[in-house]
Motif scaffolding. Structure first.
Motif, mmCIF file in Angstrom:
data_model
loop_
_atom_site.group_PDB
_atom_site.id
_atom_site.type_symbol
_atom_site.label_atom_id
_atom_site.label_comp_id
_atom_site.label_asym_id
_atom_site.label_seq_id
_atom_site.Cartn_x
_atom_site.Cartn_y
_atom_site.Cartn_z
ATOM 1 N N PRO A 36 0.887 -1.201 -0.012
ATOM 2 C CA PRO A 36 -0.027 -0.235 -0.137
ATOM 3 C C PRO A 36 0.985 1.491 -0.117
ATOM 4 O O PRO A 36 1.923 1.383 0.668
ATOM 5 N N PHE A 37 0.492 2.165 -0.867
ATOM 6 C CA PHE A 37 1.210 3.546 -0.728
ATOM 7 C C PHE A 37 0.931 4.188 0.656
ATOM 8 O O PHE A 37 -0.067 3.959 1.042
ATOM 9 N N VAL A 38 2.029 5.026 0.864
ATOM 10 C CA VAL A 38 1.932 5.632 2.590
ATOM 11 C C VAL A 38 2.402 7.076 2.295
ATOM 12 O O VAL A 38 3.521 7.536 1.468
ATOM 13 N N LYS A 39 1.490 7.928 2.655
ATOM 14 C CA LYS A 39 2.192 9.449 2.932
ATOM 15 C C LYS A 39 2.270 9.349 4.313
ATOM 16 O O LYS A 39 1.748 9.255 5.116
ATOM 17 N N ARG A 40 3.572 9.942 4.725
ATOM 18 C CA ARG A 40 4.400 9.981 5.853
ATOM 19 C C ARG A 40 5.023 11.328 6.212
ATOM 20 O O ARG A 40 5.507 12.083 5.425
ATOM 21 N N ILE A 41 4.445 11.960 7.493
ATOM 22 C CA ILE A 41 5.158 13.152 8.050
ATOM 23 C C ILE A 41 6.006 12.313 9.175
ATOM 24 O O ILE A 41 5.574 11.184 9.964
ATOM 25 N N ILE A 71 -2.173 5.447 5.008
ATOM 26 C CA ILE A 71 -1.873 4.167 4.282
ATOM 27 C C ILE A 71 -3.122 4.099 3.502
ATOM 28 O O ILE A 71 -4.280 3.987 3.921
ATOM 29 N N GLU A 72 -2.957 4.044 2.162
ATOM 30 C CA GLU A 72 -3.879 4.063 1.098
ATOM 31 C C GLU A 72 -4.198 2.508 0.818
ATOM 32 O O GLU A 72 -3.401 1.674 1.142
ATOM 33 N N PRO A 73 -5.552 2.051 0.672
ATOM 34 C CA PRO A 73 -5.962 0.620 0.529
ATOM 35 C C PRO A 73 -5.323 -0.006 -0.723
ATOM 36 O O PRO A 73 -4.919 0.689 -1.586
ATOM 37 N N CYS A 74 -4.864 -1.343 -0.606
ATOM 38 C CA CYS A 74 -4.782 -2.031 -1.765
ATOM 39 C C CYS A 74 -5.953 -2.559 -2.494
ATOM 40 O O CYS A 74 -7.048 -2.721 -1.847
ATOM 41 N N SER A 75 -5.587 -3.347 -3.783
ATOM 42 C CA SER A 75 -6.931 -3.978 -4.281
ATOM 43 C C SER A 75 -7.034 -5.212 -3.670
ATOM 44 O O SER A 75 -8.285 -5.509 -3.723
ATOM 45 N N SER A 76 -6.054 -5.901 -3.057
ATOM 46 C CA SER A 76 -6.225 -7.064 -2.319
ATOM 47 C C SER A 76 -5.223 -7.223 -1.430
ATOM 48 O O SER A 76 -4.185 -6.487 -1.693
ATOM 49 N N SER A 77 -5.541 -8.014 -0.326
ATOM 50 C CA SER A 77 -4.499 -8.103 0.649
ATOM 51 C C SER A 77 -3.111 -8.886 0.083
ATOM 52 O O SER A 77 -2.266 -8.595 0.480
ATOM 53 N N PRO A 78 -3.244 -9.888 -0.759
ATOM 54 C CA PRO A 78 -2.011 -10.303 -1.587
ATOM 55 C C PRO A 78 -1.132 -9.037 -2.127
ATOM 56 O O PRO A 78 -0.014 -9.538 -2.361
ATOM 57 N N GLU A 79 -1.765 -8.147 -2.457
ATOM 58 C CA GLU A 79 -1.157 -7.125 -3.213
ATOM 59 C C GLU A 79 -0.323 -6.428 -2.371
ATOM 60 O O GLU A 79 0.887 -5.814 -2.432
ATOM 61 N N ALA A 80 -0.578 -6.633 -0.830
ATOM 62 C CA ALA A 80 0.273 -5.722 0.221
ATOM 63 C C ALA A 80 1.530 -6.303 0.547
ATOM 64 O O ALA A 80 1.849 -7.243 0.348
ATOM 65 N N LEU A 81 2.546 -5.279 0.539
ATOM 66 C CA LEU A 81 3.897 -5.479 0.977
ATOM 67 C C LEU A 81 3.973 -6.110 2.054
ATOM 68 O O LEU A 81 3.907 -5.719 3.405
ATOM 69 N N TYR A 82 4.562 -7.479 2.139
ATOM 70 C CA TYR A 82 4.888 -8.357 3.182
ATOM 71 C C TYR A 82 6.193 -7.981 3.675
ATOM 72 O O TYR A 82 7.194 -8.128 2.962
ATOM 73 N N HIS A 83 6.517 -7.546 4.949
ATOM 74 C CA HIS A 83 7.874 -7.104 5.256
ATOM 75 C C HIS A 83 8.158 -7.193 6.531
ATOM 76 O O HIS A 83 7.331 -7.283 7.477
ATOM 77 N N PRO A 84 9.263 -7.208 6.864
ATOM 78 C CA PRO A 84 9.776 -7.225 8.202
ATOM 79 C C PRO A 84 10.166 -5.696 8.662
ATOM 80 O O PRO A 84 10.206 -5.029 7.794
ATOM 81 N N HIS A 85 10.303 -5.406 10.074
ATOM 82 C CA HIS A 85 10.668 -3.948 10.146
ATOM 83 C C HIS A 85 12.092 -4.134 10.836
ATOM 84 O O HIS A 85 12.492 -4.906 11.645
ATOM 85 N N PRO A 86 13.145 -3.510 9.998
ATOM 86 C CA PRO A 86 14.359 -3.491 10.674
ATOM 87 C C PRO A 86 14.715 -2.571 11.755
ATOM 88 O O PRO A 86 15.838 -2.319 11.998
ATOM 89 N N TRP A 87 13.649 -2.223 12.451
ATOM 90 C CA TRP A 87 13.941 -1.666 13.733
ATOM 91 C C TRP A 87 12.656 -2.142 14.818
ATOM 92 O O TRP A 87 11.596 -2.502 14.366
ATOM 93 N N HIS A 88 12.954 -1.878 15.995
ATOM 94 C CA HIS A 88 12.185 -1.846 17.092
ATOM 95 C C HIS A 88 10.924 -0.785 16.713
ATOM 96 O O HIS A 88 11.478 0.276 16.424
ATOM 97 N N SER A 89 9.790 -1.162 16.882
ATOM 98 C CA SER A 89 8.399 -0.174 16.534
ATOM 99 C C SER A 89 7.398 -0.529 17.290
ATOM 100 O O SER A 89 7.178 -1.665 17.871
ATOM 101 N N ALA A 90 6.416 0.635 17.527
ATOM 102 C CA ALA A 90 5.063 0.562 18.068
ATOM 103 C C ALA A 90 4.353 1.491 17.270
ATOM 104 O O ALA A 90 4.594 2.379 16.755
ATOM 105 N N ILE A 91 3.044 0.835 16.949
ATOM 106 C CA ILE A 91 2.101 1.611 16.221
ATOM 107 C C ILE A 91 0.648 1.680 17.026
ATOM 108 O O ILE A 91 0.328 0.635 17.507
ATOM 109 N N ARG A 92 0.031 2.551 16.652
ATOM 110 C CA ARG A 92 -1.325 2.740 16.918
ATOM 111 C C ARG A 92 -2.181 3.320 15.661
ATOM 112 O O ARG A 92 -1.732 4.193 15.176
#
Length: 177
Positions: free
Chosen positions: A31-36, A50-71
């Motif tokens: 999914p394309f992401v606009k980030r500040i 974060i913009e929707p994808c046309s389907s979940s299999p299209e979404a980037l499957y990825h690790p995070h190379p840093w510790h992170s927390a998300i809300r």
């Protein structure tokens, strides 16, 4: 990392007023992401649309190379979670449907995920720590553009509404660059 995110949330209005904001449009893979983003001591704070994808299999499957927390601040997304020590796509161990207020952290360098917003963009807040040595399976091969003033203002307006800061449009306009 969750504690750092909660601490950053409490300080975010003052940080946004007093810090230089950076922005980028991440469009090398859905999914394309606009980030500040802004620096927060040894951490970074990211505000995402974060913009929707046309389907979940299209979404980037990825690790995070840093510790992170998300809300998640606004919207809902499906998140798939897997684990792989290589750069091969892992099997999906579980799928979750997450909505506003959800707080999660990713602290394992070999933990993978994808997110796919459901129907509408998702706005999220993320805090990251120092980057690990973990290689990314897909590196962008392009320079990302900065967000324009309206794209930045859109993100700030949504966060203003969701967190109840009470900022008017003139003040929000004064923050964007």
């Amino acid at each position: 990392m969750k504690d750092i995110l909660i601490q950053a949330e409490q300080q975010l209005p003052a940080l946004l007023k007093n810090s230089g904001l950076h922005s980028t449009y991440i469009d090398y893979h859905p999914p394309f992401v606009k980030r500040i983003w802004l620096q927060y001591g040894e951490y970074r704070i990211y505000m995402h649309r974060i913009e929707p994808c046309s389907s979940s299999p299209e979404a980037l499957y990825h690790p995070h190379p840093w510790h992170s927390a998300i809300r998640i601040v606004r919207g809902h997304y499906e998140m798939g979670v897997g684990h792989s020590a290589t750069n091969e796509l892992p099997p999906t161990d579980c799928k979750l449907l997450l909505g506003p207020g959800t707080l999660y952290e990713m602290t394992e360098p070999d933990g993978w995920h994808y997110v796919n917003p459901l129907d509408k963009p998702v706005y999220s807040l993320m805090v990251t720590g120092k980057r690990s040595e973990r290689p990314m399976p897909l590196e962008p091969k392009k320079e990302f553009r900065k967000l324009n003033r309206e794209e930045q203002a859109d993100i700030l307006r949504v966060f203003n509404t969701c967190y109840g800061w009470g900022w008017d449009d003139d003040f929000i306009a004064s923050l964007v660059n």
